[in-house]
Write a protein that holds these residues in place. Sequence first.
Motif, PDB file in Angstrom:
ATOM      1  N   ALA A   1       3.111  -1.937  25.708  1.00 43.21           N
ATOM      2  CA  ALA A   1       4.276  -2.547  25.575  1.00 43.21           C
ATOM      3  C   ALA A   1       4.513  -2.974  24.118  1.00 43.21           C
ATOM      4  CB  ALA A   1       4.048  -3.730  26.383  1.00 43.21           C
ATOM      5  N   GLU A   2       3.185  -3.219  23.337  1.00 43.36           N
ATOM      6  CA  GLU A   2       3.306  -3.563  22.203  1.00 43.36           C
ATOM      7  C   GLU A   2       3.913  -2.224  21.024  1.00 43.36           C
ATOM      8  OE1 GLU A   2      -1.226  -2.599  22.602  1.00 43.36           O
ATOM      9  OE2 GLU A   2       0.336  -3.602  23.619  1.00 43.36           O
ATOM     10  N   LEU A   3       3.767  -1.094  21.505  1.00 39.59           N
ATOM     11  CA  LEU A   3       4.365   0.028  20.980  1.00 39.59           C
ATOM     12  C   LEU A   3       5.968   0.074  21.139  1.00 39.59           C
ATOM     13  CD1 LEU A   3       1.745   3.022  21.222  1.00 39.59           C
ATOM     14  CD2 LEU A   3       2.622   1.674  19.122  1.00 39.59           C
ATOM     15  N   LEU A   4       6.491  -0.351  22.462  1.00 43.54           N
ATOM     16  CA  LEU A   4       7.734  -0.317  22.880  1.00 43.54           C
ATOM     17  C   LEU A   4       8.391  -1.414  21.763  1.00 43.54           C
ATOM     18  CD1 LEU A   4      10.409   0.381  24.481  1.00 43.54           C
ATOM     19  CD2 LEU A   4       9.633  -1.292  25.954  1.00 43.54           C
ATOM     20  N   PHE A   5       7.587  -2.577  21.522  1.00 41.86           N
ATOM     21  CA  PHE A   5       8.144  -3.587  20.685  1.00 41.86           C
ATOM     22  C   PHE A   5       8.098  -3.101  19.134  1.00 41.86           C
ATOM     23  CE2 PHE A   5       6.805  -7.110  17.583  1.00 41.86           C
ATOM     24  CZ  PHE A   5       7.959  -7.939  17.946  1.00 41.86           C
ATOM     25  N   VAL A   6       7.173  -2.460  18.618  1.00 46.52           N
ATOM     26  CA  VAL A   6       7.521  -1.709  17.317  1.00 46.52           C
ATOM     27  C   VAL A   6       8.587  -0.799  17.435  1.00 46.52           C
ATOM     28  CG1 VAL A   6       6.012  -0.123  16.005  1.00 46.52           C
ATOM     29  CG2 VAL A   6       4.829  -2.007  16.825  1.00 46.52           C
ATOM     30  N   VAL A   7       8.752   0.203  18.388  1.00 46.53           N
ATOM     31  CA  VAL A   7      10.101   0.815  18.295  1.00 46.53           C
ATOM     32  C   VAL A   7      11.225   0.255  18.125  1.00 46.53           C
ATOM     33  CG1 VAL A   7      11.326   2.598  19.496  1.00 46.53           C
ATOM     34  CG2 VAL A   7       8.865   2.778  19.586  1.00 46.53           C
ATOM     35  N   VAL A   8      11.397  -0.746  18.839  1.00 45.39           N
ATOM     36  CA  VAL A   8      12.559  -1.764  18.889  1.00 45.39           C
ATOM     37  C   VAL A   8      12.469  -2.299  17.478  1.00 45.39           C
ATOM     38  CG1 VAL A   8      13.662  -3.904  19.796  1.00 45.39           C
ATOM     39  CG2 VAL A   8      12.600  -2.108  21.308  1.00 45.39           C
ATOM     40  N   LEU A   9      11.563  -3.162  16.831  1.00 47.20           N
ATOM     41  CA  LEU A   9      11.481  -3.774  15.751  1.00 47.20           C
ATOM     42  C   LEU A   9      11.754  -2.674  14.798  1.00 47.20           C
ATOM     43  CD1 LEU A   9      11.091  -6.337  14.360  1.00 47.20           C
ATOM     44  CD2 LEU A   9       8.617  -5.974  14.154  1.00 47.20           C
ATOM     45  N   THR A  10      11.267  -1.397  14.804  1.00 47.62           N
ATOM     46  CA  THR A  10      11.685  -0.425  13.849  1.00 47.62           C
ATOM     47  C   THR A  10      13.120  -0.093  13.828  1.00 47.62           C
ATOM     48  OG1 THR A  10       9.610   0.596  13.977  1.00 47.62           O
ATOM     49  CG2 THR A  10      11.041   1.925  12.959  1.00 47.62           C
ATOM     50  N   TRP A  11      13.908  -0.070  14.997  1.00 49.07           N
ATOM     51  CA  TRP A  11      15.273   0.115  14.935  1.00 49.07           C
ATOM     52  C   TRP A  11      16.142  -1.119  14.514  1.00 49.07           C
ATOM     53  CZ3 TRP A  11      18.542   3.831  15.575  1.00 49.07           C
ATOM     54  CH2 TRP A  11      17.903   5.105  16.223  1.00 49.07           C
ATOM     55  N   ILE A  12      15.451  -2.311  14.501  1.00 47.51           N
ATOM     56  CA  ILE A  12      16.143  -3.645  14.161  1.00 47.51           C
ATOM     57  C   ILE A  12      15.803  -3.404  12.524  1.00 47.51           C
ATOM     58  CG2 ILE A  12      15.806  -6.077  14.045  1.00 47.51           C
ATOM     59  CD1 ILE A  12      15.093  -6.040  16.877  1.00 47.51           C
ATOM     60  N   VAL A  13      15.051  -3.142  12.054  1.00 44.48           N
ATOM     61  CA  VAL A  13      14.699  -3.082  10.606  1.00 44.48           C
ATOM     62  C   VAL A  13      15.459  -2.127   9.908  1.00 44.48           C
ATOM     63  CG1 VAL A  13      13.073  -2.179   8.845  1.00 44.48           C
ATOM     64  CG2 VAL A  13      12.358  -3.791  10.537  1.00 44.48           C
ATOM     65  N   ALA A  14      15.788  -0.929  10.612  1.00 46.49           N
ATOM     66  CA  ALA A  14      16.728  -0.112  10.168  1.00 46.49           C
ATOM     67  C   ALA A  14      17.823  -0.507  10.116  1.00 46.49           C
ATOM     68  CB  ALA A  14      16.446   1.481  11.138  1.00 46.49           C
ATOM     69  N   ILE A  15      18.453  -0.878  11.123  1.00 43.81           N
ATOM     70  CA  ILE A  15      19.887  -1.549  11.210  1.00 43.81           C
ATOM     71  C   ILE A  15      20.014  -2.792  10.148  1.00 43.81           C
ATOM     72  CG2 ILE A  15      21.534  -2.744  12.688  1.00 43.81           C
ATOM     73  CD1 ILE A  15      20.016  -1.081  15.030  1.00 43.81           C
ATOM     74  N   ALA A  16      18.887  -3.433  10.180  1.00 41.19           N
ATOM     75  CA  ALA A  16      18.875  -4.735   9.178  1.00 41.19           C
ATOM     76  C   ALA A  16      19.285  -4.085   7.824  1.00 41.19           C
ATOM     77  CB  ALA A  16      17.971  -5.494   9.096  1.00 41.19           C
ATOM     78  N   ASP A  17      18.449  -2.826   7.316  1.00 42.20           N
ATOM     79  CA  ASP A  17      18.356  -2.289   6.129  1.00 42.20           C
ATOM     80  C   ASP A  17      20.016  -1.561   5.795  1.00 42.20           C
ATOM     81  OD1 ASP A  17      15.985  -2.711   5.157  1.00 42.20           O
ATOM     82  OD2 ASP A  17      15.291  -0.667   5.650  1.00 42.20           O
ATOM     83  N   LEU A  18      20.403  -0.988   6.692  1.00 43.92           N
ATOM     84  CA  LEU A  18      21.542  -0.655   6.573  1.00 43.92           C
ATOM     85  C   LEU A  18      22.795  -1.663   6.353  1.00 43.92           C
ATOM     86  CD1 LEU A  18      21.547   2.386   9.253  1.00 43.92           C
ATOM     87  CD2 LEU A  18      21.572   2.535   6.857  1.00 43.92           C
ATOM     88  N   VAL A  19      22.724  -2.787   7.132  1.00 41.39           N
ATOM     89  CA  VAL A  19      23.732  -3.733   6.781  1.00 41.39           C
ATOM     90  C   VAL A  19      23.472  -4.381   5.713  1.00 41.39           C
ATOM     91  CG1 VAL A  19      24.393  -5.833   7.733  1.00 41.39           C
ATOM     92  CG2 VAL A  19      24.225  -4.052   9.577  1.00 41.39           C
ATOM     93  N   ALA A  20      22.379  -4.637   5.209  1.00 36.52           N
ATOM     94  CA  ALA A  20      21.902  -5.480   4.159  1.00 36.52           C
ATOM     95  C   ALA A  20      22.186  -4.534   2.963  1.00 36.52           C
ATOM     96  CB  ALA A  20      20.555  -5.718   4.120  1.00 36.52           C
ATOM     97  N   GLY A  21      22.114  -3.321   2.752  1.00 33.35           N
ATOM     98  CA  GLY A  21      22.249  -2.379   1.726  1.00 33.35           C
ATOM     99  C   GLY A  21      23.799  -2.367   1.510  1.00 33.35           C
ATOM    100  N   ALA A  22      24.553  -2.330   2.561  1.00 35.65           N
ATOM    101  CA  ALA A  22      25.968  -2.335   2.404  1.00 35.65           C
ATOM    102  C   ALA A  22      26.372  -3.785   1.733  1.00 35.65           C
ATOM    103  CB  ALA A  22      26.549  -1.964   3.820  1.00 35.65           C
ATOM    104  N   ALA A  23      25.850  -4.643   2.347  1.00 39.69           N
ATOM    105  CA  ALA A  23      26.176  -5.983   1.644  1.00 39.69           C
ATOM    106  C   ALA A  23      25.955  -6.113   0.650  1.00 39.69           C
ATOM    107  CB  ALA A  23      25.789  -7.034   2.912  1.00 39.69           C
ATOM    108  N   ILE A  24      24.778  -5.780   0.056  1.00 36.56           N
ATOM    109  CA  ILE A  24      24.492  -6.097  -1.306  1.00 36.56           C
ATOM    110  C   ILE A  24      25.113  -5.054  -2.207  1.00 36.56           C
ATOM    111  CG2 ILE A  24      22.425  -5.601  -2.886  1.00 36.56           C
ATOM    112  CD1 ILE A  24      20.417  -6.637  -0.670  1.00 36.56           C
ATOM    113  N   LEU A  25      25.569  -3.789  -1.646  1.00 37.34           N
ATOM    114  CA  LEU A  25      26.447  -2.897  -2.572  1.00 37.34           C
ATOM    115  C   LEU A  25      27.591  -3.673  -2.920  1.00 37.34           C
ATOM    116  CD1 LEU A  25      25.744   0.572  -1.558  1.00 37.34           C
ATOM    117  CD2 LEU A  25      25.208  -0.475  -3.655  1.00 37.34           C
ATOM    118  N   TRP A  26      28.354  -4.223  -1.749  1.00 36.90           N
ATOM    119  CA  TRP A  26      29.561  -4.959  -1.607  1.00 36.90           C
ATOM    120  C   TRP A  26      29.441  -6.224  -2.817  1.00 36.90           C
ATOM    121  CZ3 TRP A  26      34.318  -3.794   0.363  1.00 36.90           C
ATOM    122  CH2 TRP A  26      35.386  -4.722   0.202  1.00 36.90           C
TER     123      TRP A  26
END
Length: 136
Positions: free
Chosen positions: A8-33
Amino acid sequence: MEPVRRPAELLFVVVLTWIVAIADLVAGAAILWLSMDMGAVGADVTQSDLRAYGILLLAMGLLTVALALGLAAGSQISRALISVLMLARIAAAVLAYVHVGDAAQWQALAQGVAALVILLILWTPRAHHYFRLVRA
């Protein structure tokens, strides 16, 4: 031979990794803006620093997406590369927290903490056992 169950903790890591990736994409775009209107940004950061950080976040987000797919499949290579990426993310978060200023401090702190959690869980004995079984 019965299929290997992902802890279960690895499933949590996979989900958290996806959240981090999406947060990076959103934050990167926002910071560029945000870098296009330096009047809205504190005077302690240059436009080029802010743009560089935004581009770095976008690149890290795209790489994290690719590696999250491999991690979900039980890839040892993805596990190792995610670990290296998370160490780089922690270093980048520290640099951003110190140098970029108020514009990205909370985002950098959250990213650094998430990267540390991912690293800690990826290298637990249960995770190590799972990746060894999947590889076998």
